[in-house]
Write an enzyme that holds these catalytic residues in place. Structure first.
Site, PDB file in Angstrom:
ATOM      1  N   GLU A  45     -39.767 144.446 -34.700  1.00 20.58           N
ATOM      2  CA  GLU A  45     -39.490 144.208 -36.131  1.00 20.58           C
ATOM      3  C   GLU A  45     -39.984 142.827 -36.547  1.00 20.58           C
ATOM      4  OE1 GLU A  45     -38.712 145.012 -38.963  1.00 20.58           O
ATOM      5  OE2 GLU A  45     -37.476 146.805 -39.015  1.00 20.58           O
ATOM      6  N   ASN A  84     -34.041 147.175 -45.951  1.00 25.12           N
ATOM      7  CA  ASN A  84     -35.434 147.236 -45.519  1.00 25.12           C
ATOM      8  C   ASN A  84     -36.358 147.131 -46.733  1.00 25.12           C
ATOM      9  OD1 ASN A  84     -36.042 147.471 -42.666  1.00 25.12           O
ATOM     10  ND2 ASN A  84     -34.859 149.369 -42.661  1.00 25.12           N
ATOM     11  N   ASP A  87     -38.875 152.002 -44.264  1.00 22.68           N
ATOM     12  CA  ASP A  87     -38.547 150.851 -43.407  1.00 22.68           C
ATOM     13  C   ASP A  87     -39.229 149.607 -43.970  1.00 22.68           C
ATOM     14  OD1 ASP A  87     -38.156 149.160 -40.920  1.00 22.68           O
ATOM     15  OD2 ASP A  87     -37.294 151.039 -40.231  1.00 22.68           O
TER      16      ASP A  87
END
Length: 295
Positions: A21, A150, A201
């Site tokens: 991430e 997100n 996301d």
């Protein structure tokens, strides 16, 4: 339905992160950075040489922003820290919230130098998280009752912010002050993706205002116009792509992180590239990330 374009890129890093991430790129050092959140690691990759370093962390880090050549800001489950790039030392900077059961997740720096950062429950507990605005060490809560924050990114002129709660799966937009990154209106739904496979996301906004979004669970990067129209879909060779970042001297390449989180042995066997980091293999009109302003 926009056709899915076959993957034409390559694996940029073969290390399989449980939860890759928060990628970003420093053009001065030609270096890409990202996190393996669950592994408590900060990954550093020099693009020109391919030299890779993994830095262990004492917390769950998720977002990195450059302050200046010698310092970085890191968002984590223990708050915001300043990292010295020479000594690797970490100094506490500011608390995000007083919720020990939460961790940081997605975030991005606005052109004004302010940071938007999301928090969530460690087990994605419903409505446990929030999205915050950070200007220096001043923390302002913007939106509460968020389950999985997100998609945070900003239009090139700094007048629009985008975000999502992946649990709801609506891509949101809100007008903001270009000078401060504080909202000037109420969020509206730009695209309702609740009936589509996978979840919205991480996102990044390019120089033309297009929103590049990783579609967790659907193995794709999807591209939206500022009016919400989906104009492209690019396959990624991992089911759970998590976040994109523009890389390269001209910000014309796209890095994509991914994850093997929550995949059992059979699922990982069927998804052998899960957790690896990719270059998408297409030309993009990216932008370099702004620096975080300490004051």
């Amino acid at each position: 339905m926009t056709d899915l374009v076959a993957f034409s890129g390559h694996i940029l890093c073969d290390f399989a992160s449980e939860l890759g991430e928060g990628p970003t790129y420093d053009p001065r050092a030609d270096t890409a950075w990202w996190f393996n959140i669950k592994g408590q690691e900060l990954h550093e990759l020099h693009l020109g040489s391919g030299h890779k370093t993994i830095h262990p962390l004492p917390f769950l880090g998720s977002v990195l922003a450059t302050i200046d050549p010698g310092r970085q800001l890191i968002a984590s489950d223990q708050g915001l820290f300043i990292r010295d790039t020479a000594s690797f030392s970490l100094s506490p900077f500011a608390a995000i919230e007083d919720k020990p059961g939460n961790r940081s997740n997605d975030g991005r720096v606005h052109p004004s130098g302010a940071l938007w950062i999301g928090t969530m429950g460690r087990k994605a507990e419903t409505h446990a998280g929030a999205i915050y605005h950070v200007a220096g060490n001043r923390i302002t809560r913007l939106y509460g009752n968020i389950t999985i924050p997100n998609g945070i990114c900003f239009s090139p002129d700094g007048a629009t912010a985008y975000f999502t709660d992946t649990d709801v799966n609506h891509l949101m937009r809100v007008a903001i002050d270009p000078a401060t990154a504080l909202p000037t209106g109420d969020p509206v739904t730009l695209s309702d993706e609740s009936a589509a496979p996978g979840g919205i996301d991480g996102s990044v906004c390019d120089a033309d205002g297009l929103i590049w979004n990783c579609r967790w669970g659907a193995g794709a990067v999807e591209v939206y116009k500022p009016d919400g129209q989906k104009v492209a879909r690019y396959a990624v060779p991992a089911t759970q792509p998590s976040c994109p970042a523009f890389i390269g001297a001209r910000a014309d390449r796209l890095l994509v992180t991914s994850a093997w989180q929550d995949l059992d042995d059979a699922a990982r066997s069927a998804d052998p590239s899960a957790g690896k980091t990719f270059e998408l293999g297409i030309d993009v009109k990216g932008r370099f990330e702004p620096a975080f302003r300490l004051s």
